[in-house]
Design a protein around this motif. Structure first.
Motif, PDB file in Angstrom:
ATOM      1  N   SER A  20      31.112   6.524 -11.261  1.00 32.74           N
ATOM      2  CA  SER A  20      30.252   6.932 -12.374  1.00 32.74           C
ATOM      3  C   SER A  20      30.768   6.386 -13.692  1.00 32.74           C
ATOM      4  N   ARG A  38      27.370   9.189  -9.639  1.00 28.23           N
ATOM      5  CA  ARG A  38      26.273  10.138  -9.859  1.00 28.23           C
ATOM      6  C   ARG A  38      24.911   9.463  -9.768  1.00 28.23           C
ATOM      7  N   GLU A  39      24.830   8.209 -10.203  1.00 31.05           N
ATOM      8  CA  GLU A  39      23.539   7.529 -10.224  1.00 31.05           C
ATOM      9  C   GLU A  39      23.360   6.531  -9.088  1.00 31.05           C
ATOM     10  N   HIS A  63      31.339  12.917  -2.314  1.00 32.42           N
ATOM     11  CA  HIS A  63      31.443  13.104  -3.759  1.00 32.42           C
ATOM     12  C   HIS A  63      32.582  12.237  -4.275  1.00 32.42           C
ATOM     13  N   GLU A  64      32.456  11.736  -5.482  1.00 32.62           N
ATOM     14  CA  GLU A  64      33.524  10.944  -6.081  1.00 32.62           C
ATOM     15  C   GLU A  64      34.659  11.865  -6.533  1.00 32.62           C
TER      16      GLU A  64
END
Length: 328
Positions: free
Chosen positions: A137, A171-172, A197-198
């Motif tokens: 992100s 996130r994107e 998830h990062e």
């Protein structure tokens, strides 16, 4: 897991476009390993790096990696002659079907670089970063036009030999981009894992960091030497870890009761060990102690021969694992 791919076709993504050309941006140790792997998989590679002498170092690095890749099995059409080089990053990525970025681990540098990549590539082309710990992100903030195609594709060194690659969405990041990245890395013989998830450091580096913390602490406290700790891992749990992961190994160590038995009987003492683990600060004195310990452990050893011996064992290990259908 399949690591020996002989006479394999050029890699394809799960998306609509065939990947035939990969741009490798940054050609240091990791970039050279990626370049050699992509060439060995029968792809065209356009590499770029602004450093003086980068092309000569890259071609020498690829040539040095090639024998190992021959042993692992070359795809149809694999050739070092399919490598081209330009110092112009925009030109390098203009016709690429996939971009593997390996620039310095600095957010400001990534932003400048990904801004250029965002402008110079077709909008559907995946921009994958080899970052060992930065969040995708954060990297994608340098890509205002198409942040949805930014993903971390973090390999392990040496990337032309070690199968693991961590695919980390931001996130994107579009789920379709993650699917395509996983498919591409699988097609070139890697063993990708997909993070849900990062997180800073991703998965494998965080696990390593936990081990390093206690290893450094044991040295700092005078409990064991650097050589002792290396011997403990390389001749003990490291041998099992090279075959199965920590959970599967724990499960096997529980006999018929498996992991449930281990957690019942060794869970309480393990919790006590956790409470006794020490936090450590990498002071100048500790850093000097660690470096001196490695120097003493490897005194008289040729680093190039040591790396070659490591890679030769890895070659045999990967072949042995590939020949065992019962391994996950």
């Amino acid at each position: 897991m399949t690591v020996r791919i002989t006479s394999a076709p050029a890699a394809r993504t799960a998306g609509p476009a065939r990947i035939t050309t990969v741009a490798v941006v940054g050609t240091g140790v990791i970039g050279a390993g990626w370049t050699a792997l992509f060439l060995a998989r029968g792809l065209d590679v356009v590499a770029t790096d602004p450093a003086p002498g980068a092309e000569d170092r890259l071609r020498a690095g690829v040539a040095a990696h090639w024998p190992a890749l021959v042993r692992l099995g070359l795809a149809e059409g694999a050739s070092q002659d399919r490598l081209s080089f330009t110092a112009d990053a925009g030109a390098a990525v203009a016709a690429a079907d996939f971009v593997q970025e390996n620039g310095p681990e600095r957010e400001d540098v990534k932003h400048r670089l990904f801004g250029l990549l965002d402008e110079a590539t077709r909008p559907e082309v995946i921009l994958a970063s080899s970052s060992s710990g930065l969040l995708p992100s954060d990297i994608a903030r340098g890509c205002p036009k198409h942040p949805e195609r930014v993903v971390v594709g973090h390999p392990f060194n040496p990337p032309h030999v070690i199968p693991l690659v961590e695919v980390v969405p931001g996130r994107e990041t579009s789920p379709e981009v993650v699917d395509r990245a996983v498919a591409f890395y699988t097609a070139v013989g890697k063993r990708p894992i997909r993070l849900r998830h990062e997180v800073p450091g991703h998965v494998a580096n965080r696990l390593q960091a936990a081990l390093w913390q206690e290893a450094y602490s044991l040295v700092e406290r005078g409990i064991a030497t650097v050589a002792d700790i290396d011997a403990a891992i390389a001749n003990g749990p490291g041998l099992r870890w090279a075959v199965l992961g920590p959970f599967a190994n724990q499960h096997l160590s529980g006999g018929e009761g498996g992991l449930a038995h281990v957690l019942r009987h060794l869970g309480p003492p393990t919790e006590a060990w956790w409470r006794d683990l020490r936090r450590v600060h990498l002071t100048p004195h500790l850093a000097e102690t660690l470096v001196a310990g490695v120097d003493a452990e490897l005194a008289g050893t040729d680093p190039a021969k040591l790396a070659a011996a490591r890679d030769a064992v890895l070659d045999r290990l990967l072949a042995a694992k590939a020949a065992q259908p019962d391994l996950p």
